[in-house]
Design an enzyme around this catalytic site. Structure first.
Site, PDB file in Angstrom:
ATOM      1  N   GLU A 248      52.374  40.054  50.281  1.00 32.72           N
ATOM      2  CA  GLU A 248      52.813  40.073  48.881  1.00 32.72           C
ATOM      3  C   GLU A 248      53.689  41.273  48.536  1.00 32.72           C
ATOM      4  O   GLU A 248      54.235  41.349  47.440  1.00 32.72           O
ATOM      5  CB  GLU A 248      51.588  40.074  47.945  1.00 32.72           C
ATOM      6  CG  GLU A 248      50.840  38.746  47.893  1.00 32.72           C
ATOM      7  CD  GLU A 248      49.741  38.601  48.940  1.00 32.72           C
ATOM      8  OE1 GLU A 248      49.795  39.329  49.961  1.00 32.72           O
ATOM      9  OE2 GLU A 248      48.838  37.768  48.732  1.00 32.72           O
TER      10      GLU A 248
ATOM     11  N   THR B  62      50.014  33.784  52.845  1.00 33.67           N
ATOM     12  CA  THR B  62      48.946  34.752  53.074  1.00 33.67           C
ATOM     13  C   THR B  62      47.952  34.147  54.052  1.00 33.67           C
ATOM     14  O   THR B  62      47.917  32.932  54.230  1.00 33.67           O
ATOM     15  CB  THR B  62      48.204  35.050  51.759  1.00 33.67           C
ATOM     16  OG1 THR B  62      47.648  33.813  51.289  1.00 33.67           O
ATOM     17  CG2 THR B  62      49.155  35.595  50.711  1.00 33.67           C
TER      18      THR B  62
ATOM     19  N   LYS C  32      28.405  46.443  45.640  1.00 32.16           N
ATOM     20  CA  LYS C  32      28.131  46.994  44.318  1.00 32.16           C
ATOM     21  C   LYS C  32      26.634  47.224  44.178  1.00 32.16           C
ATOM     22  O   LYS C  32      25.862  46.306  43.982  1.00 32.16           O
ATOM     23  CB  LYS C  32      28.666  46.052  43.240  1.00 32.16           C
ATOM     24  CG  LYS C  32      30.192  45.951  43.351  1.00 32.16           C
ATOM     25  CD  LYS C  32      30.840  45.169  42.212  1.00 32.16           C
ATOM     26  CE  LYS C  32      32.360  45.190  42.420  1.00 32.16           C
ATOM     27  NZ  LYS C  32      33.096  44.489  41.378  1.00 32.16           N
TER      28      LYS C  32
ATOM     29  N   TRP D 222      30.020  51.698  43.693  1.00 29.45           N
ATOM     30  CA  TRP D 222      30.634  50.961  44.791  1.00 29.45           C
ATOM     31  C   TRP D 222      30.398  51.677  46.121  1.00 29.45           C
ATOM     32  O   TRP D 222      30.551  52.889  46.236  1.00 29.45           O
ATOM     33  CB  TRP D 222      32.139  50.806  44.568  1.00 29.45           C
ATOM     34  CG  TRP D 222      32.490  49.893  43.411  1.00 29.45           C
ATOM     35  CD1 TRP D 222      31.637  49.278  42.555  1.00 29.45           C
ATOM     36  CD2 TRP D 222      33.804  49.511  43.000  1.00 29.45           C
ATOM     37  NE1 TRP D 222      32.329  48.527  41.632  1.00 29.45           N
ATOM     38  CE2 TRP D 222      33.667  48.654  41.881  1.00 29.45           C
ATOM     39  CE3 TRP D 222      35.096  49.791  43.471  1.00 29.45           C
ATOM     40  CZ2 TRP D 222      34.759  48.085  41.223  1.00 29.45           C
ATOM     41  CZ3 TRP D 222      36.183  49.225  42.815  1.00 29.45           C
ATOM     42  CH2 TRP D 222      36.018  48.374  41.694  1.00 29.45           C
TER      43      TRP D 222
END
Lengths: 548, 548
Positions: A330, A185, A439, A444
């Site tokens: 992934e 990654t 947040k 959100w």
């Protein structure tokens, strides 16, 4: 009671066997790293890959050993992949855009034994030679002529290995769960982590992506993967193109608009895949040169959100259909694709656009859920934000060497780190990275949504939104703007530009003009670095509050 | 070294889970056996199938137990399939076109414990009740109203079971190699033999057939499988349609031209699949009624060779593309599909037709070879005949209970019993069944090729060609002709019709006019029976030889 069908392990060598048997004369055309266009066929690639397998065996490579590639998309790179994977070794793709420290870290972590490199990357390898003690052998992907300029001690010549070895070698014959590939990654948080693909996961990803609603490619296509094999497996095209017997066109290192356009037209490309930047460069080139796209029918775009202007540009100016895809290292990497279902297909082009800009829906083989912080499922109403989690036979189960520990939840889902919505048609839309979402007062705010609108301001070159600490709301958004050369602007101009386009409470508390917005190795905004640079910054609204 | 991707067993319950999650409101429309059109959705089918699973558990069905279905294509049949397979029981599809003796043989051989039946077949079951001792329970696929006419002792009502049971049951969770389905071959030689599909083989067949070059279906399609679920799994469409989220239209028992046409038009069918007879009936109906096909785009035809007139009729009169497919019970069933590759796609329509009439090419997942009597590979030159053998993860490994013994060769290939050619584009063409091919002087003559030409004679209704013993050539072809009502013809007329269309040495040594050419349970000419009837027949050329 078990079924009585044949035992036929899903190993990727069978993909190239299939291409050789039924599409042996189909071309694979590469813009070579040395310059010229090189033409070969699946039959020739099959034979040369087998010769490489013997070369690797001769170099002492055993099943399970990691063999790295640091290379552009070319026919030779395809040969290296199958040559490595066919004998049960693990093909570790290195991303040349990583910082040298990361590259060295990854090579050492993977314990790469042999490393295939293009000429391009010999200097960086030479410079870091002492830092890669596991690498016993470097193979330069060129011919004897190309080797003349190579000063890497003991480096082997790819074409010599092909010439000197026999094609007589057995591929496959092992457990389909055998490791086939390794890709790290990009590691925006902490060290890069390795995803260890199996033959089975690659094979299943290939079958799924061949579906009409995913890549939808066929033997009639001419496929140009601009997406690199070194990052998220070129979206599996080095497997799916031979699997369907499509002609494959490899762009090498030249990904600029003119070079990509030339290849598309000269080779009759019908299908291509790349990140938005590549398509933006192509569109700009086409407009500047009044170029046309006479064969291209479809492009798949992923890697980051597709700007509406690109979809419109391709559709309205060039008659090319754009499909948005989402995935990650992934997920092998394709996770979702914004292919219309029957209902959406009946909408007019403008209404369809709303769905084309989403990351899309899951094919069979990808399970997907949205959850809140307590891991409770959230509704698919197109507006509720949640953490996006996925599950399936080509989704990571654990990272290489156990890095990151247990990464699946109790239902076996992997947390993508993305925050998304899912609508009633099953179309998922990424609204933010979980670590970038702001947040504010328990709700959100999507940093990406604000960025996408802000960057539409005519004076803006790049925009980034991060959360800054606020005594009452926990976090409030701050907009960072890098202006185009020679422009000047005010905070008020940018806030006015956002007005009416986002919810009022999403309005950034501040606008900060900067001379640099850093990008990471995969071309995405590096918010980790931005947050480091903004350390010590205090929101004006926080000050007011503090002094009130 | 094993890869580290998720363990996600390929079990077919996940296909319906996927359809429920992402295409839950997509319709499944059936022409019910009771008569009316019935509309449901994937979400409802999922819930009802789960209720059936609990019903089956209540009836004592254990994993591995065989549960039979004797039913038309309807939504209820789909529910039964998933309800059975989801809990690891084996769904045994019975072909109602089999002779009663064969049906009883198969039920006993499979040891079916529960049997789902449509109302249509209650009489035949009742008649043979004593001959099916393993069947503990019969479930009639109807509601309480429909049960009123059912006189089968102790028969249960499908809708009662759905109503009385909870949908709360776990599906899957077992080895993906677990048996899922059982289907017997039509048994033209010896007793029928059972092919025991696994969840894995069905799942992989589904993924492969979803490919653009195979069925090429998408969520935008409306799919009408006329091919029955009771024979070769409706070519997998009960799996692939929910897998892509396509609307499914089930024709029930009415397969005549008018009924099929009505469904296609009223439900907006875009894709259908059936044997040639069904398409011939539809074309005849359309021509008689001046009907149109306003939504249908593609039909896949298999089961027996596609007559050129059908391909032309669909293409020229209705703008519908025909794709020829080949497969068998032993290949799950799709083996090859005549989808053009890039080279063929560039040919004009007439030249393409030559390839459209072949059985086609193998997708990834089907290995194919042509061999001679000594099992040596033969060239793919489009003219050399050989035995067709196949291999792959959805090809039979052994028959149920070991019938027929070891059926794979040393390379793991299964002998299809067909004789075929393969051309340079990889297009396979069946020239005959191995047992029907005529071996004349060490060379092979295709009985089918002669039949196809002979039946083009305007006076012919049906034609069959068999080999008859010959003292010099071993075998020579004999043409059997059933004339259309009221016609008369001579041997010479038929031989003249063949002249110039086949090689001279293929010319039948005799033409025999018969009042019946028997067809088997799947609509194919029953040559075994013809050979029995022709016992004692002596070729005129053999007599000449004998008396010479």
């Amino acid at each position: 009671m078990l079924g009585l069908m044949q035992d036929w392990p899903l190993t990727v060598d069978k993909i190239l066997d299939h291409a050789k048997a039924w599409h042996g004369e189909t071309e694979v055309v590469s813009r070579s790293v040395e310059g010229p266009i090189v033409r070969t066929t699946y039959a020739a690639i099959h034979e040369r890959a087998k010769r490489l397998s013997n070369a690797l065996k001769g170099l002492g490579v055993q099943p399970g050993d990691r063999v790295a590639t640091l290379a552009w998309n070319t026919g030779r790179h395809v040969e290296a992949w199958y040559g490595i994977m066919g004998i049960g070794a693990v093909c570790h793709t290195l991303n040349p855009r990583l910082f040298e420290d990361q590259l060295c870290y990854i090579i050492n972590h993977a314990e790469d034994k042999v490393l295939f490199t293009d000429l391009t990357f010999v200097p960086v390898l030479l410079k870091n030679r002492e830092r890669m003690p596991t690498v016993k052998q470097v193979v330069v992907m060129t011919d004897r002529e190309g080797m003349k300029g190579v000063d890497y001690p003991g480096a082997l010549c790819f074409e010599d290995l092909v010439e000197q070895n026999s094609p007589d070698v057995a591929w496959g014959g092992f457990d389909e769960n055998t490791a086939a590939g390794l890709c790290y990654t990009s590691g925006t948080t902490g060290n890069p982590k390795g995803v260890l693909y199996s033959h089975r996961s690659n094979f299943l990803h290939t079958l799924v992506t061949m579906g009409s609603d995913v890549l939808g490619i066929s033997a009639r296509d001419v496929i140009l993967p601009v997406v690199p094999m070194f990052h998220a497996n070129a979206w599996g095209i080095a497997f799916s193109a031979p699997a369907v017997g499509a002609k494959l066109v490899m762009p090498g290192q030249k990904l600029d608009g003119a070079s990509v356009h030339e290849l598309i037209e000269s080779e009759g490309v019908t299908f291509s895949a790349a990140v938005p930047t590549v398509w933006q460069m192509l569109l700009t080139h086409l407009r500047e040169t009044k170029g046309r796209l006479t064969t291209l029918k479809r492009v798949v775009i992923g890697g980051s959100a597709v700007p509406e202007a690109i979809v419109r540009g391709f559709r309205d100016e060039f008659g090319v259909d754009v499909t948005h895809a989402w995935g990650m290292t992934e997920t092998s990497p394709l996770g979702t694709q914004a292919t219309p279902n029957a209902r959406i297909d009946r909408l007019d082009a403008e209404e369809q656009l709303r769905f084309k800009l989403k990351q899309g829906r899951a094919p069979l083989g990808i399970e997907m859920k949205l959850v809140d912080d307590a891991n409770q499922r959230l509704p698919h109403d197109g507006s509720t934000f949640g953490k996006l989690k996925v599950k399936g036979p080509f989704v990571v189960g654990e990272y290489f060497k156990g890095d990151g520990g247990d990464i699946l939840d109790e239902e076996g889902f992997f947390d993508t780190g993305d925050v998304a919505t899912i609508d009633a048609d099953g179309f998922m839309q990424i609204t933010d990275r979980a670590k970038d979402v702001i947040k504010s007062g328990g709700e959100w705010i999507s940093s990406i949504e604000i960025e996408n609108i802000a960057v539409g301001h005519p004076k803006a070159l790049l925009c980034a939104v991060i959360g800054a600490a606020h005594p009452k709301w926990d976090e409030r958004p701050v907009l960072l703007v890098k202006l185009k050369d020679g422009e000047t602007a005010t905070k008020e101009e940018f806030l006015a530009h956002l007005e009416g386009k986002i919810a009022k409470w999403w309005t950034p508390d501040d606008v900060v003009f900067v001379d640099d917005i850093p990008l990471g190795a995969t071309g995405k905004i590096d918010k980790k670095l931005i947050r480091q640079r903004m350390e010590g910054y205090v929101l004006p609204t926080a000050k007011e509050k503090a002094t009130a």
